[in-house]
Design a protein around this motif. Structure first.
Motif, PDB file in Angstrom:
ATOM      1  N   UNK A 187      14.218   3.274  10.864  1.00  0.00           N
ATOM      2  CA  UNK A 187      14.498   1.840  10.755  1.00  0.00           C
ATOM      3  C   UNK A 187      14.073   1.073  12.008  1.00  0.00           C
ATOM      4  N   UNK A 188      14.337   1.563  13.222  1.00  0.00           N
ATOM      5  CA  UNK A 188      13.887   0.807  14.401  1.00  0.00           C
ATOM      6  C   UNK A 188      12.391   0.519  14.406  1.00  0.00           C
ATOM      7  N   UNK A 189      11.568   1.458  13.928  1.00  0.00           N
ATOM      8  CA  UNK A 189      10.123   1.231  13.875  1.00  0.00           C
ATOM      9  C   UNK A 189       9.803   0.112  12.885  1.00  0.00           C
ATOM     10  N   UNK A 190      10.486   0.104  11.739  1.00  0.00           N
ATOM     11  CA  UNK A 190      10.303  -0.959  10.752  1.00  0.00           C
ATOM     12  C   UNK A 190      10.661  -2.309  11.346  1.00  0.00           C
ATOM     13  N   UNK A 191      11.802  -2.379  12.008  1.00  0.00           N
ATOM     14  CA  UNK A 191      12.259  -3.627  12.627  1.00  0.00           C
ATOM     15  C   UNK A 191      11.235  -4.108  13.646  1.00  0.00           C
ATOM     16  N   UNK A 205       8.655   1.053   0.806  1.00  0.00           N
ATOM     17  CA  UNK A 205       9.369   1.403   2.033  1.00  0.00           C
ATOM     18  C   UNK A 205      10.632   2.176   1.643  1.00  0.00           C
ATOM     19  N   UNK A 206      10.733   3.434   2.044  1.00  0.00           N
ATOM     20  CA  UNK A 206      11.869   4.288   1.663  1.00  0.00           C
ATOM     21  C   UNK A 206      13.034   4.092   2.645  1.00  0.00           C
ATOM     22  N   UNK A 207      13.426   2.851   2.827  1.00  0.00           N
ATOM     23  CA  UNK A 207      14.321   2.447   3.919  1.00  0.00           C
ATOM     24  C   UNK A 207      15.659   3.171   3.895  1.00  0.00           C
ATOM     25  N   UNK A 208      16.189   3.437   2.712  1.00  0.00           N
ATOM     26  CA  UNK A 208      17.541   4.009   2.628  1.00  0.00           C
ATOM     27  C   UNK A 208      17.537   5.532   2.608  1.00  0.00           C
ATOM     28  N   UNK A 256       0.802  -1.223   0.000  1.00  0.00           N
ATOM     29  CA  UNK A 256       0.000   0.000   0.000  1.00  0.00           C
ATOM     30  C   UNK A 256       0.834   1.273   0.000  1.00  0.00           C
ATOM     31  N   UNK A 257       2.143   1.166   0.099  1.00  0.00           N
ATOM     32  CA  UNK A 257       2.986   2.347   0.306  1.00  0.00           C
ATOM     33  C   UNK A 257       3.657   2.810  -0.982  1.00  0.00           C
ATOM     34  N   UNK A 258       4.078   4.066  -0.985  1.00  0.00           N
ATOM     35  CA  UNK A 258       4.850   4.641  -2.088  1.00  0.00           C
ATOM     36  C   UNK A 258       5.722   5.753  -1.523  1.00  0.00           C
ATOM     37  N   UNK A 259       7.036   5.514  -1.474  1.00  0.00           N
ATOM     38  CA  UNK A 259       7.993   6.511  -0.973  1.00  0.00           C
ATOM     39  C   UNK A 259       7.640   6.963   0.450  1.00  0.00           C
ATOM     40  N   UNK A 260       7.271   6.017   1.318  1.00  0.00           N
ATOM     41  CA  UNK A 260       6.793   6.384   2.645  1.00  0.00           C
ATOM     42  C   UNK A 260       7.671   5.830   3.761  1.00  0.00           C
ATOM     43  N   UNK A 261       7.498   6.422   4.949  1.00  0.00           N
ATOM     44  CA  UNK A 261       8.273   6.041   6.123  1.00  0.00           C
ATOM     45  C   UNK A 261       7.555   4.918   6.866  1.00  0.00           C
TER      46      UNK A 261
END
Length: 378
Positions: A218-222, A209-212, A173-178
């Protein structure tokens, strides 16, 4: 504006150092969260660098037969495929390439899932959490009303026989999002579909996911990934595209002429319509090396392409020095959704593709010509 080594413009190039920097971040996420990260080939399919990417990533994702074949032939690892609707005449060949096949509806599950399972493939279903977090680009919102992408929760009610054929669920569902938007979506997904996760083998959290990106949490993603793994005992997949090559690619162009009409217009040998369609589709304003917003520097120009399309325009930019014929204009962040979308409208030549190695050497990867234009016609 810059003057690199005199090479025929326009050309794309990918910077190995920048690419590796992104890959190191993605490997860190995989290690800390326990997830498996796949390359979304729809964003970047420069297969000459797949040997490098496969040292960091678990495999590829595809949206159809040709992407699946490319990933299987050139990347290896896991090959995941999702399509809104599979074609009967292609499905058997697709089974020869894919490890995971995700369907868009229970109708497609009913039609194809047994054949996929008999071929030893892992079967999944894309679902629609009906949770829109896309604020800027409605064209990329799979949760919008009337979306054709993914099954809604109410459509799964009473379909236990078909759900039993599934190994996993998939949402994108995401596009260039945090990762805050992922967290919101994950909560909505779990409320609607969590009851089906018991006994499933995997969960695919999709891409966007705009991970880089520098400000990515990143901690929230993890935490989100670990939460699903711990609560349900699942393998979790991510399939970023942009994050793999963010800020690692460039498109080098040349000024062909300066035209005056209410403002100064620099006509380039590069086309937004042909070489960076997202500029017009999203729309998207790509960064330009050494340039700023209109009026930020002394000399403002509209950068435009050479096709007959009136709207073939990249945008308005300002420069510290005036542009003149023969100057190079370098567009940044041009690896994602560019090479995979280029076209030959108006007979425009496709840009060369080059590779800037860690040793500082620029080498030619691919040169296109008239036959690439003619071969698409009849």
């Amino acid at each position: 504006m810059g003057r690199m080594e005199e090479l025929r413009t326009p050309y794309f190039y990918v910077d190995e150092r920048r690419l590796k920097k992104n890959l190191e971040v993605l490997r860190q996420v995989a290690q800390e969260s326990g997830c498996r990260i796949l390359l979304a080939q729809k964003a970047f399919s420069m297969f000459s660098c797949y040997p490098l990417l496969r040292r960091y990533l678990a495999g590829t994702t595809a949206s159809g037969l040709y992407e699946a074949r490319l990933g299987w032939e050139e990347f290896g690892g896991e090959t995941h495929v999702y399509s809104p609707a599979y074609r009967e005449e292609e499905f058997q060949e697709l089974l020869g390439y894919a490890d995971h096949i995700s369907f868009n509806s229970l109708t497609q599950v009913r039609k194809y899932a047994q054949r996929a399972r008999q071929a030893g493939k892992s079967v999944g279903l894309r679902v629609n959490p009906q949770c829109s977090t896309q604020k800027d680009h409605a064209i990329y919102d799979p949760c919008a009303p009337g979306s054709r992408l993914g099954a809604r929760a109410d459509q799964l009610e009473g379909q236990e026989e078909l759900i039993a054929l599934l190994d996993g669920l998939h949402f994108h569902t995401l596009c260039e999002q945090n990762s805050d938007d992922l967290e919101v979506t994950a909560r909505a997904f779990e409320e609607k579909f969590g009851k089906y996760l018991r006994g499933m083998k995997w969960l695919n959290l999709g891409g966007g996911h705009h991970i880089t990106r520098e400000d990515y949490d990143i901690p929230r993603l993890v935490s989100v990934i670990r939460g699903f793994r711990e609560r349900y005992g699942l393998e979790v997949y991510l399939e970023p595209g942009e994050a793999v090559v963010l800020n690692a690619g460039f498109l080098v162009s040349r000024v062909e002429e300066i035209v005056s009409n209410d403002l100064e217009i620099a006509v380039l040998d590069t086309s937004a319509a042909c070489h960076m369609p997202d500029v017009l589709e999203m729309p998207y304003r790509p960064p330009v090396q050494g340039a700023g917003k209109p009026g930020e520097y002394a000399y403002t120009y509209r950068l435009a392409g050479p096709t007959c399309l009136a709207g073939d325009v990249m945008g308005d930019y300002s420069f510290p020095q005036p542009l003149k014929e023969g100057d190079q204009v370098i567009f940044e962040d041009m690896a994602l959704y560019t090479m995979v979308k280029t076209n030959t409208f108006n007979g425009m030549p496709l840009p060369d593709i080059r590779w800037l190695g860690e040793d500082g050497r620029m080498r030619l990867v691919k040169r296109f010509g008239y036959e690439d234009f003619k071969g698409r016609l009849s």
